[in-house]
Design a protein around this motif. Structure first.
Motif, PDB file in Angstrom:
ATOM      1  N   MET A 120     -14.604 -13.141  28.104  1.00  0.00           N
ATOM      2  CA  MET A 120     -15.331 -12.997  26.788  1.00  0.00           C
ATOM      3  C   MET A 120     -16.346 -14.287  26.581  1.00  0.00           C
ATOM      4  SD  MET A 120     -14.867 -12.044  23.496  1.00  0.00           S
ATOM      5  CE  MET A 120     -15.475 -12.579  21.901  1.00  0.00           C
ATOM      6  N   LYS A 121     -17.501 -14.013  26.330  1.00  0.00           N
ATOM      7  CA  LYS A 121     -18.540 -15.117  26.094  1.00  0.00           C
ATOM      8  C   LYS A 121     -18.052 -15.890  25.009  1.00  0.00           C
ATOM      9  CE  LYS A 121     -21.803 -15.247  28.287  1.00  0.00           C
ATOM     10  NZ  LYS A 121     -22.779 -15.760  28.921  1.00  0.00           N
ATOM     11  N   ASP A 122     -18.832 -17.062  25.087  1.00  0.00           N
ATOM     12  CA  ASP A 122     -18.767 -18.171  24.286  1.00  0.00           C
ATOM     13  C   ASP A 122     -19.292 -17.736  22.866  1.00  0.00           C
ATOM     14  OD1 ASP A 122     -18.541 -20.469  22.567  1.00  0.00           O
ATOM     15  OD2 ASP A 122     -19.947 -21.629  23.879  1.00  0.00           O
ATOM     16  N   PRO A 123     -18.530 -17.152  21.944  1.00  0.00           N
ATOM     17  CA  PRO A 123     -19.025 -16.903  20.513  1.00  0.00           C
ATOM     18  C   PRO A 123     -19.996 -17.895  19.785  1.00  0.00           C
ATOM     19  CG  PRO A 123     -16.735 -17.038  20.396  1.00  0.00           C
ATOM     20  CD  PRO A 123     -17.118 -17.420  21.928  1.00  0.00           C
ATOM     21  N   GLU A 124     -19.636 -19.097  20.051  1.00  0.00           N
ATOM     22  CA  GLU A 124     -20.255 -20.182  19.282  1.00  0.00           C
ATOM     23  C   GLU A 124     -21.890 -20.116  19.910  1.00  0.00           C
ATOM     24  OE1 GLU A 124     -19.690 -23.163  17.468  1.00  0.00           O
ATOM     25  OE2 GLU A 124     -18.189 -21.817  16.653  1.00  0.00           O
ATOM     26  N   LYS A 143     -25.286 -19.523  17.821  1.00  0.00           N
ATOM     27  CA  LYS A 143     -26.389 -20.576  17.801  1.00  0.00           C
ATOM     28  C   LYS A 143     -27.647 -20.088  18.321  1.00  0.00           C
ATOM     29  CE  LYS A 143     -23.666 -24.702  19.183  1.00  0.00           C
ATOM     30  NZ  LYS A 143     -23.412 -25.319  20.556  1.00  0.00           N
ATOM     31  N   VAL A 144     -27.481 -19.089  19.282  1.00  0.00           N
ATOM     32  CA  VAL A 144     -28.871 -18.489  19.866  1.00  0.00           C
ATOM     33  C   VAL A 144     -29.353 -17.639  18.558  1.00  0.00           C
ATOM     34  CG1 VAL A 144     -29.825 -16.994  21.624  1.00  0.00           C
ATOM     35  CG2 VAL A 144     -28.310 -18.512  22.349  1.00  0.00           C
ATOM     36  N   GLU A 145     -28.508 -16.975  18.070  1.00  0.00           N
ATOM     37  CA  GLU A 145     -28.997 -16.040  16.823  1.00  0.00           C
ATOM     38  C   GLU A 145     -29.672 -16.877  15.820  1.00  0.00           C
ATOM     39  OE1 GLU A 145     -27.036 -12.727  14.062  1.00  0.00           O
ATOM     40  OE2 GLU A 145     -25.800 -13.738  15.223  1.00  0.00           O
ATOM     41  N   LYS A 146     -29.111 -18.066  15.611  1.00  0.00           N
ATOM     42  CA  LYS A 146     -29.615 -18.784  14.422  1.00  0.00           C
ATOM     43  C   LYS A 146     -30.987 -19.417  14.924  1.00  0.00           C
ATOM     44  CE  LYS A 146     -27.879 -21.707  11.177  1.00  0.00           C
ATOM     45  NZ  LYS A 146     -27.621 -23.273  11.129  1.00  0.00           N
ATOM     46  N   GLN A 156     -30.732  -7.754  16.274  1.00  0.00           N
ATOM     47  CA  GLN A 156     -29.973  -6.268  15.957  1.00  0.00           C
ATOM     48  C   GLN A 156     -28.702  -6.331  16.441  1.00  0.00           C
ATOM     49  OE1 GLN A 156     -32.221  -4.634  19.271  1.00  0.00           O
ATOM     50  NE2 GLN A 156     -34.257  -4.604  18.335  1.00  0.00           N
ATOM     51  N   ASP A 157     -27.821  -7.089  15.597  1.00  0.00           N
ATOM     52  CA  ASP A 157     -26.676  -7.266  15.622  1.00  0.00           C
ATOM     53  C   ASP A 157     -26.125  -7.644  17.150  1.00  0.00           C
ATOM     54  OD1 ASP A 157     -23.766  -7.595  15.026  1.00  0.00           O
ATOM     55  OD2 ASP A 157     -23.340  -5.520  15.033  1.00  0.00           O
ATOM     56  N   PRO A 158     -26.545  -8.769  17.648  1.00  0.00           N
ATOM     57  CA  PRO A 158     -26.155  -9.236  19.007  1.00  0.00           C
ATOM     58  C   PRO A 158     -24.754  -9.490  19.270  1.00  0.00           C
ATOM     59  CG  PRO A 158     -27.094 -11.079  17.799  1.00  0.00           C
ATOM     60  CD  PRO A 158     -27.166  -9.918  16.986  1.00  0.00           C
ATOM     61  N   LYS A 159     -23.906  -9.564  18.398  1.00  0.00           N
ATOM     62  CA  LYS A 159     -22.597  -9.830  18.545  1.00  0.00           C
ATOM     63  C   LYS A 159     -22.055  -8.704  18.985  1.00  0.00           C
ATOM     64  CE  LYS A 159     -22.682 -12.382  14.953  1.00  0.00           C
ATOM     65  NZ  LYS A 159     -22.783 -11.746  13.443  1.00  0.00           N
ATOM     66  N   GLU A 168     -27.491  -9.732  29.990  1.00  0.00           N
ATOM     67  CA  GLU A 168     -28.992  -8.911  30.052  1.00  0.00           C
ATOM     68  C   GLU A 168     -29.571  -8.923  28.860  1.00  0.00           C
ATOM     69  OE1 GLU A 168     -30.791  -7.070  32.307  1.00  0.00           O
ATOM     70  OE2 GLU A 168     -29.791  -8.374  33.543  1.00  0.00           O
ATOM     71  N   LYS A 169     -28.837  -8.799  27.788  1.00  0.00           N
ATOM     72  CA  LYS A 169     -29.208  -8.833  26.375  1.00  0.00           C
ATOM     73  C   LYS A 169     -29.766 -10.270  26.098  1.00  0.00           C
ATOM     74  CE  LYS A 169     -28.827  -5.974  23.026  1.00  0.00           C
ATOM     75  NZ  LYS A 169     -29.079  -4.678  23.460  1.00  0.00           N
ATOM     76  N   GLU A 170     -29.189 -11.229  26.668  1.00  0.00           N
ATOM     77  CA  GLU A 170     -29.801 -12.647  26.237  1.00  0.00           C
ATOM     78  C   GLU A 170     -31.234 -12.915  26.876  1.00  0.00           C
ATOM     79  OE1 GLU A 170     -27.199 -15.666  26.563  1.00  0.00           O
ATOM     80  OE2 GLU A 170     -28.653 -17.224  27.140  1.00  0.00           O
ATOM     81  N   LYS A 171     -31.058 -12.295  28.123  1.00  0.00           N
ATOM     82  CA  LYS A 171     -32.377 -12.442  28.821  1.00  0.00           C
ATOM     83  C   LYS A 171     -33.592 -11.465  28.158  1.00  0.00           C
ATOM     84  CE  LYS A 171     -31.198 -12.816  33.654  1.00  0.00           C
ATOM     85  NZ  LYS A 171     -30.829 -11.919  34.948  1.00  0.00           N
ATOM     86  N   GLU A 172     -33.155 -10.472  27.584  1.00  0.00           N
ATOM     87  CA  GLU A 172     -34.041  -9.606  26.888  1.00  0.00           C
ATOM     88  C   GLU A 172     -34.592 -10.272  25.569  1.00  0.00           C
ATOM     89  OE1 GLU A 172     -36.343  -6.654  26.676  1.00  0.00           O
ATOM     90  OE2 GLU A 172     -34.962  -6.650  28.359  1.00  0.00           O
TER      91      GLU A 172
END
Ligand SMILES: [Zn+2]
Length: 112
Positions: free
Chosen positions: A1-5, A9-12, A24-27, A33-37
């Motif tokens: 599980m990735k750190d949801p915090e 934070k990144v999304e914010k 687009q609902d990153p959660k 990969e998504k983060e890199k994108e």
């Protein structure tokens, strides 16, 4: 599980900087990969915004802030209102239009 915090934070950060439209609902499908994108997208947007802030003057990109509002495009020396980008550039840099700058330059060279 990735750190949801971290995801939040990144999304914010993205939302604050670029508005909500690119989220687009990153959660739901978040991963490296998504983060890199997303980072790639951010860089793209930042680059596009930087280019938008520049104006091309005779083949040279100039920052938009160099150029004043339309109402400030009247030369204080000769009182001529100029639509020319070149005059706008000289006005921003030398507080007079291109022709006045040439005249001044000529005078200075003659006397000095
Ligand atoms: Zn002038």
């Amino acid at each position: 599980m990735k750190d949801p915090e971290r995801v939040i934070k990144v999304e914010k950060a993205i939302q604050e900087k670029y508005g909500e439209e690119i989220i687009q609902d990153p959660k739901a499908t978040w991963n490296e990969e998504k983060e890199k994108e997303y980072l790639k997208q951010i860089k793209k947007i930042a680059k596009a915004q930087k280019q938008k802030e520049k104006i091309e003057v005779e083949g040279v990109l100039m920052p938009k802030k160099l150029f004043r509002k339309e109402s400030e495009r009247t030369c204080p020396e000769c009182k001529i209102y100029s639509f020319e980008m070149k005059d706008n550039l000289y006005m921003a840099k030398f507080k007079c239009c291109y022709l006045c700058y040439l005249k001044k330059d000529f005078k200075e060279n003659k006397s000095g």
